[in-house]
Design a protein around this motif. Structure first.
Motif, mmCIF file in Angstrom:
data_model
loop_
_atom_site.group_PDB
_atom_site.id
_atom_site.type_symbol
_atom_site.label_atom_id
_atom_site.label_comp_id
_atom_site.label_asym_id
_atom_site.label_seq_id
_atom_site.Cartn_x
_atom_site.Cartn_y
_atom_site.Cartn_z
ATOM 1 N N SER A 11 -0.221 12.820 -4.821
ATOM 2 C CA SER A 11 1.023 12.713 -4.058
ATOM 3 C C SER A 11 2.068 12.014 -4.915
ATOM 4 C CB SER A 11 0.801 11.911 -2.775
ATOM 5 O OG SER A 11 0.583 10.544 -3.092
ATOM 6 N N PRO A 12 3.341 12.194 -4.600
ATOM 7 C CA PRO A 12 4.388 11.497 -5.352
ATOM 8 C C PRO A 12 4.235 9.974 -5.329
ATOM 9 C CG PRO A 12 5.340 13.276 -4.097
ATOM 10 C CD PRO A 12 3.907 13.157 -3.653
ATOM 11 N N SER A 13 3.752 9.428 -4.222
ATOM 12 C CA SER A 13 3.599 7.974 -4.172
ATOM 13 C C SER A 13 2.483 7.496 -5.098
ATOM 14 C CB SER A 13 3.377 7.480 -2.739
ATOM 15 O OG SER A 13 2.198 8.005 -2.212
ATOM 16 N N LEU A 14 1.412 8.294 -5.274
ATOM 17 C CA LEU A 14 0.375 7.920 -6.234
ATOM 18 C C LEU A 14 0.942 7.887 -7.652
ATOM 19 C CD1 LEU A 14 -2.866 9.842 -5.132
ATOM 20 C CD2 LEU A 14 -2.446 7.392 -5.035
ATOM 21 N N VAL A 15 1.789 8.854 -7.980
ATOM 22 C CA VAL A 15 2.403 8.889 -9.309
ATOM 23 C C VAL A 15 3.332 7.688 -9.487
ATOM 24 C CG1 VAL A 15 3.897 10.195 -10.879
ATOM 25 C CG2 VAL A 15 2.148 11.385 -9.531
ATOM 26 N N PRO A 25 -3.302 3.306 -7.835
ATOM 27 C CA PRO A 25 -3.739 4.600 -7.280
ATOM 28 C C PRO A 25 -5.256 4.786 -7.330
ATOM 29 C CG PRO A 25 -2.466 4.935 -9.290
ATOM 30 C CD PRO A 25 -2.386 3.492 -8.951
ATOM 31 N N TRP A 26 -5.911 4.181 -8.315
ATOM 32 C CA TRP A 26 -7.375 4.262 -8.364
ATOM 33 C C TRP A 26 -7.961 3.559 -7.142
ATOM 34 C CZ3 TRP A 26 -11.780 1.529 -8.086
ATOM 35 C CH2 TRP A 26 -12.960 2.175 -8.481
ATOM 36 N N ALA A 34 -4.963 1.007 1.538
ATOM 37 C CA ALA A 34 -3.514 1.187 1.445
ATOM 38 C C ALA A 34 -2.828 -0.097 1.889
ATOM 39 C CB ALA A 34 -3.055 2.343 2.312
ATOM 40 N N GLU A 35 -1.771 -0.425 1.185
ATOM 41 C CA GLU A 35 -0.994 -1.615 1.533
ATOM 42 C C GLU A 35 -0.381 -1.427 2.922
ATOM 43 O OE1 GLU A 35 2.708 -4.261 -0.271
ATOM 44 O OE2 GLU A 35 2.121 -2.411 -1.277
#
Length: 173
Positions: A11-15, A25-26, A34-35
């Motif tokens: 997902s864009p948020s992982l990038v 992301p790991w 998730a925060e």
């Protein structure tokens, strides 16, 4: 026993998080952590609500899933808008997030020629070009490879660890 990863697509948020620190992301993908929503996240979310009659666009493709804040149609093409309530010291991660959204969405959203990032009062408009897409696609592949690994990646700039919510799960902090 079959192990199904919760993150089978990037997902864009992982990038974006990858650019902040590769460990985040790991942790998100492998520990399913998730925060929680912070006060500033809630303020930003409220501040970035689209005007009445407009809304976010959710797109899922074989490349991933993205939520685009807004798409503007102009006579010579579409513009993807990525909205941020606050500026960042590392604006490049916003660029990577926005271009990742484009890479994911382009098969279902043809004709995009620009990506606009609005972060606080700063607005940056990027012409979508092959080099920018290749660079971000390389980042996407790096994130995909990294989250599929069984061991943690090396951390990013460790000066950030003291303010990182994920430090409670990170052996480097």
């Amino acid at each position: 026993m079959i192990h199904i990863k919760p993150f089978d697509r990037v997902s864009p948020s992982l990038v974006k998080e990858y650019y902040y620190c590769p460990v985040i992301p790991w942790i998100q993908a492998n520990l399913m952590v998730a925060e929680p929503m912070t006060d500033s996240m809630a303020l930003g979310s409220e501040a970035m609500k689209p005007p009445t009659g407009r809304g976010q666009v959710r797109i899922s493709t074989s490349r991933g899933v993205t939520i685009i804040d807004e798409v503007i149609e102009e006579k010579n093409g579409k513009i993807i808008i990525e909205k941020k309530a606050f500026k960042s010291h590392n604006f490049s991660r916003y660029v990577s997030q926005a271009i990742t959204s484009y890479v994911i969405a382009r098969e279902k959203l043809p004709g995009v020629r620009k990506v606009r990032i609005a972060a606080g009062s700063k607005i940056v408009e990027l012409e979508v070009n092959d080099q920018l897409v290749r660079d971000v696609e390389a980042s996407i592949r790096s994130v995909e490879r990294m989250i599929s690994e069984s061991s943690l990646p090396k951390p990013g700039e460790q000066g950030k660890c003291s303010s990182c919510w994920y430090r409670r799960f990170c052996p480097y902090a």
